[in-house]
Design an enzyme around this catalytic site. Structure first.
Site, PDB file in Angstrom:
ATOM      1  N   LYS A 126       2.783   0.669  -4.717  1.00  0.00           N
ATOM      2  CA  LYS A 126       2.671  -0.035  -3.450  1.00  0.00           C
ATOM      3  C   LYS A 126       3.618  -1.246  -3.473  1.00  0.00           C
ATOM      4  O   LYS A 126       3.759  -1.923  -4.494  1.00  0.00           O
ATOM      5  CB  LYS A 126       1.236  -0.510  -3.226  1.00  0.00           C
ATOM      6  CG  LYS A 126       0.214   0.614  -3.176  1.00  0.00           C
ATOM      7  CD  LYS A 126       0.298   1.400  -1.887  1.00  0.00           C
ATOM      8  CE  LYS A 126      -0.819   2.421  -1.787  1.00  0.00           C
ATOM      9  NZ  LYS A 126      -0.834   3.135  -0.491  1.00  0.00           N
ATOM     10  N   ASP A 182       5.484   2.904  -1.489  1.00  0.00           N
ATOM     11  CA  ASP A 182       4.673   2.973  -0.277  1.00  0.00           C
ATOM     12  C   ASP A 182       4.544   1.572   0.303  1.00  0.00           C
ATOM     13  O   ASP A 182       3.990   0.673  -0.332  1.00  0.00           O
ATOM     14  CB  ASP A 182       3.296   3.551  -0.609  1.00  0.00           C
ATOM     15  CG  ASP A 182       2.437   3.779   0.625  1.00  0.00           C
ATOM     16  OD1 ASP A 182       2.909   3.499   1.739  1.00  0.00           O
ATOM     17  OD2 ASP A 182       1.289   4.233   0.469  1.00  0.00           O
ATOM     18  N   GLU A 204       7.609   5.440   1.698  1.00  0.00           N
ATOM     19  CA  GLU A 204       6.533   5.892   2.574  1.00  0.00           C
ATOM     20  C   GLU A 204       6.151   4.796   3.569  1.00  0.00           C
ATOM     21  O   GLU A 204       5.899   3.655   3.186  1.00  0.00           O
ATOM     22  CB  GLU A 204       5.315   6.289   1.729  1.00  0.00           C
ATOM     23  CG  GLU A 204       4.199   6.936   2.518  1.00  0.00           C
ATOM     24  CD  GLU A 204       3.059   7.374   1.615  1.00  0.00           C
ATOM     25  OE1 GLU A 204       2.120   8.011   2.130  1.00  0.00           O
ATOM     26  OE2 GLU A 204       3.087   7.081   0.400  1.00  0.00           O
ATOM     27  N   ASP A 249       3.431   8.492   7.012  1.00  0.00           N
ATOM     28  CA  ASP A 249       2.053   8.679   6.555  1.00  0.00           C
ATOM     29  C   ASP A 249       1.094   8.294   7.674  1.00  0.00           C
ATOM     30  O   ASP A 249       0.598   9.133   8.407  1.00  0.00           O
ATOM     31  CB  ASP A 249       1.825   7.828   5.302  1.00  0.00           C
ATOM     32  CG  ASP A 249       0.398   7.881   4.796  1.00  0.00           C
ATOM     33  OD1 ASP A 249      -0.331   8.820   5.156  1.00  0.00           O
ATOM     34  OD2 ASP A 249      -0.011   6.985   4.037  1.00  0.00           O
ATOM     35  N   LYS A 292      -2.594  14.129   5.312  1.00  0.00           N
ATOM     36  CA  LYS A 292      -3.941  13.751   4.876  1.00  0.00           C
ATOM     37  C   LYS A 292      -4.925  14.453   5.790  1.00  0.00           C
ATOM     38  O   LYS A 292      -5.041  14.118   6.960  1.00  0.00           O
ATOM     39  CB  LYS A 292      -4.118  12.239   4.911  1.00  0.00           C
ATOM     40  CG  LYS A 292      -3.270  11.531   3.869  1.00  0.00           C
ATOM     41  CD  LYS A 292      -3.488  10.037   3.854  1.00  0.00           C
ATOM     42  CE  LYS A 292      -2.665   9.387   2.731  1.00  0.00           C
ATOM     43  NZ  LYS A 292      -2.723   7.909   2.776  1.00  0.00           N
TER      44      LYS A 292
END
Length: 370
Positions: free
Chosen positions: A166, A191, A216, A241, A265
């Protein structure tokens, strides 16, 4: 024919071993709605709602999902009761806009029950083509670089096939550079969780020399146009995402050229049926896909494992071992990663048993619908 007899919603709360920190917030205690759908034939299907307590990741929360389930989704399911195939439920609930995570809670349980009625593993009835998948791991924001590098080292030693870290403005380039100095060749992605804007384009372009698999969700979840503008100026592939909540969102991204990779997801798009449709569209249009994680229990992870066996999932997903996050999972046996791979269970349905003892130990509320 699957005849629904009873639906039980278990509200549970699990404590993470360590807080998981992103640019959007920190998660320490994780609420879940666990769906238990009992059919007239005696089969039980299990599903999960992966919404968070607050609307920082999506507009849905545990409480809004509970309301949606009790007020119109469960009544609609019980009004029909008989289902030939799980796809029928997504068609039935399409009359209600949004509420994707609440819908997924029921739909995944129906898929589990359907696979059990066929006496086949879930991955097989979904159309999966392999009995094991390669997986990656997501590492949250850390307090300092040495701590982060230690976690990356641990992930490498465990054999994960892809590592995601992250990032946020100010905690990005120097961190990536430090990892690349030690691990120049590991499959690495970052991300941003919507932490940047187009004003940061020059900074984001500095990511290109690091040979990242992707970045991401660098921009806001509604910024399809701006993501397209950014992708035109970067060689690093952009992955969407939070932007992807439906098949229509993917169509938008394809038409605008907003991304080269899509994170699917299942909970955020309404379940496995919609996830499959998104997978098929991406495969047709040359977009790479991978299965994203939501800090799920073993139930959600098991559904994710089955999804990731489809042909288009060529990038290792965020489906790490249960022990990475939970002191004890609610499934038996727990999900284990063996040198970066998970072997799919050949047991019917999701392939794991639910520990009612652990479920009840962590349960805070119980609703039964007949």
């Amino acid at each position: 024919m699957m005849n629904v007899k009873k639906i039980t919603i278990h509200t549970i709360e699990l404590q993470l071993k360590n807080p998981f920190v992103t640019a959007l917030g920190k998660v320490e205690n994780r609420p879940f709605l666990i769906s238990e759908v009992e059919f007239e034939c005696g089969i039980i299907g299990w599903g999960e709602c992966s919404a968070f307590r607050l609307p920082w990741y999506t507009e849905e929360t545990t409480e809004t999902c509970r309301y949606a389930l009790s007020t119109f989704l469960i009544p609609a399911m019980l009004n029909q009761r008989n289902f030939q195939h799980p796809d029928e439920l997504s068609k039935l609930t399409s009359q209600f806009r949004g509420h994707h995570m609440a819908k997924s809670c029921l739909e995944t349980a129906l898929w589990d029950g359907y696979a059990k009625s066929q006496n086949k593993p879930l991955y097989e009835v979904l159309g999966g083509t392999r009995d094991q998948i390669e997986v990656g791991i997501a590492i949250g924001l850390q307090t300092d670089k040495p701590t982060l590098l230690k976690k990356v080292e641990g992930a490498v030693e465990q054999g994960y096939k892809r590592i995601k870290i992250k990032i946020q403005p100010g905690t990005d380039i120097d961190v990536i550079e430090s990892i690349r100095e030690t691990y120049p060749d590991i499959p690495l992605m970052v991300d941003a969780n919507s932490g940047y804007t187009l004003n940061d384009t020059d900074r984001l372009k500095r990511f290109d020399p690091f040979n990242l698999m992707m970045i991401e969700q660098p921009l806001r979840y509604l910024d399809f146009v701006d993501h397209a503008k950014l992708q035109q100026q970067m060689s690093t592939p952009i992955c969407l995402d939070e932007s992807i909540c439906s098949l229509d969102d993917v169509r938008t991204a394809i038409e605008l050229g907003s991304a080269q990779v899509i994170t699917i997801k299942m909970s955020r798009v309404g379940g496995l049926s919609e996830a499959k449709r998104i997978h098929d569209l991406c495969l047709k249009n040359g977009l790479r896909v991978w299965a994203g994680g939501m800090l799920e229990t073993g139930i959600g992870r098991a559904h994710n494992i089955a999804l990731a066996t489809l042909d288009g999932f060529t990038i290792p997903g965020d489906i790490s071992a249960s022990a990475n996050y939970w002191r004890e999972d609610i499934i038996e046996p727990e999900i284990i990663v063996d040198r970066g791979s998970i072997h799919c269970s050949e047991q019917a349905g999701i392939g794991y048993d639910i520990s009612r003892q652990i479920l009840e130990q962590h349960r805070t509320e119980l609703q039964i619908y007949t």
